[in-house]
Design an enzyme around this catalytic site. Sequence first.
Site, PDB file in Angstrom:
ATOM      1  N   ASN A  20       0.860  -1.186   0.000  1.00  0.00           N
ATOM      2  CA  ASN A  20       0.000   0.000   0.000  1.00  0.00           C
ATOM      3  C   ASN A  20       0.900   1.241   0.000  1.00  0.00           C
ATOM      4  O   ASN A  20       1.385   1.660   1.041  1.00  0.00           O
ATOM      5  CB  ASN A  20      -0.905  -0.032   1.242  1.00  0.00           C
ATOM      6  CG  ASN A  20      -1.803   1.191   1.329  1.00  0.00           C
ATOM      7  OD1 ASN A  20      -1.917   1.948   0.362  1.00  0.00           O
ATOM      8  ND2 ASN A  20      -2.438   1.380   2.480  1.00  0.00           N
ATOM      9  N   TRP A  21       1.092   1.781  -1.187  1.00  0.00           N
ATOM     10  CA  TRP A  21       2.017   2.918  -1.311  1.00  0.00           C
ATOM     11  C   TRP A  21       1.405   4.220  -0.775  1.00  0.00           C
ATOM     12  O   TRP A  21       2.093   5.232  -0.681  1.00  0.00           O
ATOM     13  CB  TRP A  21       2.392   3.127  -2.773  1.00  0.00           C
ATOM     14  CG  TRP A  21       3.341   2.087  -3.318  1.00  0.00           C
ATOM     15  CD1 TRP A  21       3.898   1.035  -2.634  1.00  0.00           C
ATOM     16  CD2 TRP A  21       3.844   2.011  -4.655  1.00  0.00           C
ATOM     17  NE1 TRP A  21       4.713   0.313  -3.470  1.00  0.00           N
ATOM     18  CE2 TRP A  21       4.700   0.896  -4.721  1.00  0.00           C
ATOM     19  CE3 TRP A  21       3.654   2.774  -5.811  1.00  0.00           C
ATOM     20  CZ2 TRP A  21       5.365   0.521  -5.886  1.00  0.00           C
ATOM     21  CZ3 TRP A  21       4.309   2.414  -6.975  1.00  0.00           C
ATOM     22  CH2 TRP A  21       5.166   1.297  -7.013  1.00  0.00           C
ATOM     23  N   GLY A  30       1.997   2.806  10.685  1.00  0.00           N
ATOM     24  CA  GLY A  30       3.063   3.797  10.527  1.00  0.00           C
ATOM     25  C   GLY A  30       4.128   3.735  11.612  1.00  0.00           C
ATOM     26  O   GLY A  30       5.083   4.508  11.593  1.00  0.00           O
ATOM     27  N   HIS A  86     -10.018   1.788   4.270  1.00  0.00           N
ATOM     28  CA  HIS A  86      -8.771   1.987   5.025  1.00  0.00           C
ATOM     29  C   HIS A  86      -8.995   3.042   6.109  1.00  0.00           C
ATOM     30  O   HIS A  86      -9.750   4.005   5.897  1.00  0.00           O
ATOM     31  CB  HIS A  86      -7.657   2.422   4.070  1.00  0.00           C
ATOM     32  CG  HIS A  86      -6.303   2.381   4.707  1.00  0.00           C
ATOM     33  ND1 HIS A  86      -5.859   3.374   5.546  1.00  0.00           N
ATOM     34  CD2 HIS A  86      -5.327   1.456   4.658  1.00  0.00           C
ATOM     35  CE1 HIS A  86      -4.644   3.056   5.977  1.00  0.00           C
ATOM     36  NE2 HIS A  86      -4.300   1.889   5.462  1.00  0.00           N
ATOM     37  N   GLY A 104       2.472  -0.824   4.482  1.00  0.00           N
ATOM     38  CA  GLY A 104       2.527   0.586   4.096  1.00  0.00           C
ATOM     39  C   GLY A 104       3.950   1.062   3.892  1.00  0.00           C
ATOM     40  O   GLY A 104       4.598   0.729   2.895  1.00  0.00           O
ATOM     41  N   GLU A 160      -6.165  -4.171  10.580  1.00  0.00           N
ATOM     42  CA  GLU A 160      -5.129  -3.166  10.787  1.00  0.00           C
ATOM     43  C   GLU A 160      -5.455  -2.328  12.023  1.00  0.00           C
ATOM     44  O   GLU A 160      -6.241  -1.375  11.926  1.00  0.00           O
ATOM     45  CB  GLU A 160      -5.057  -2.220   9.587  1.00  0.00           C
ATOM     46  CG  GLU A 160      -4.662  -2.879   8.289  1.00  0.00           C
ATOM     47  CD  GLU A 160      -4.026  -1.875   7.331  1.00  0.00           C
ATOM     48  OE1 GLU A 160      -2.887  -2.110   6.928  1.00  0.00           O
ATOM     49  OE2 GLU A 160      -4.644  -0.855   7.021  1.00  0.00           O
TER      50      GLU A 160
HETATM   51  P1  PGA Z   1       2.215   0.695   7.761  1.00  0.00           P
HETATM   52  O1  PGA Z   1       0.766   0.918   7.150  1.00  0.00           O
HETATM   53  O2  PGA Z   1       2.751  -0.592   7.179  1.00  0.00           O
HETATM   54  O3  PGA Z   1       2.976   1.890   7.343  1.00  0.00           O
HETATM   55  O4  PGA Z   1       2.041   0.577   9.245  1.00  0.00           O
HETATM   56  C1  PGA Z   1      -0.094  -0.128   6.820  1.00  0.00           C
HETATM   57  C2  PGA Z   1      -1.344   0.420   6.194  1.00  0.00           C
HETATM   58  O5  PGA Z   1      -1.774   1.529   6.573  1.00  0.00           O
HETATM   59  O6  PGA Z   1      -1.936  -0.226   5.329  1.00  0.00           O
END
Ligand code: PGA
Length: 251
Positions: free
Chosen positions: A10-11, A171, A95, A234, A165
């Site tokens: 997920n960019w 993040g 999301h 992400g 998630e």
């Molecule tokens: P992250 O995000 O890998 O940066 O924690 C995952 C996402 O929001 O899909």
Amino acid sequence: MAKKYILVANWKMNPGTLKEAERLVGEYKKFNKNLKADLVIAPPALYLAPLTGKYSKNFLFAAQNIFWEEKGAYTGEVSASMVSELKVKYTILGHSERRRMGETSLDTSKKIKSALKEKITPIVCIGEEDRDEKGEYMDTLNRQIEESLKGILRKDIEKVIIAYEPVWAIGKSEEEGMKSHDIYSMTIFIRRGLSKLFGKENAEKVKIIYGGAVGPKNAKDIIRESHIDGFLVGHQSLKSKNFEEIYTSLI
Ligand code: PGA
């Protein structure tokens, strides 16, 4: 039969230019392809056409969002049929970053139906903002499951992927993320919720993937210990070396 994992990059709204996006896909192309994982790239919508045009033989692609109507006066939106024309096979939906901008579970449910109509696999995100001692986060999750999947036919639920998630982990660094045994118990909890709505047999066919602070340091443990079907990654998917390590942890 060996389990086929799914790994989604997920960019988000990255990278800043198409040139950089192409460079990143070029780096992904060097990964060892003999793994039991489907690699799905979810770039910003604007990059889907050029990237699918060049690389749909090498990778699967996902939209990061779609709208529920097919066409019309919906400024700024893109429909399932439009992305389907680009051979896009997946779409992320609901999301938490979109939910924060106002998307509701009802919106997500309409988008899921529209994706299924176009034979696009919806990757439906659910997750609690934070954890409280009373366990209210479980009600939040049950509500998200119930409302987002409202109106989906029993026979269609196996076409949906659930991405669990926890928002508090997104993040963050691997150390701050969720531990694999907790992820495992959450998948059991989610599957139980799906069973209630769609029947045990149908619920067992649903892929549940995990996202939130997945990186090279924790991917292997999570995949071994939490019985999930893959990852939604992400920020670490923007660093090809780290993403390759996550990819190879799916052996
Ligand atoms: P992250 O995000 O890998 O940066 O924690 C995952 C996402 O929001 O899909």
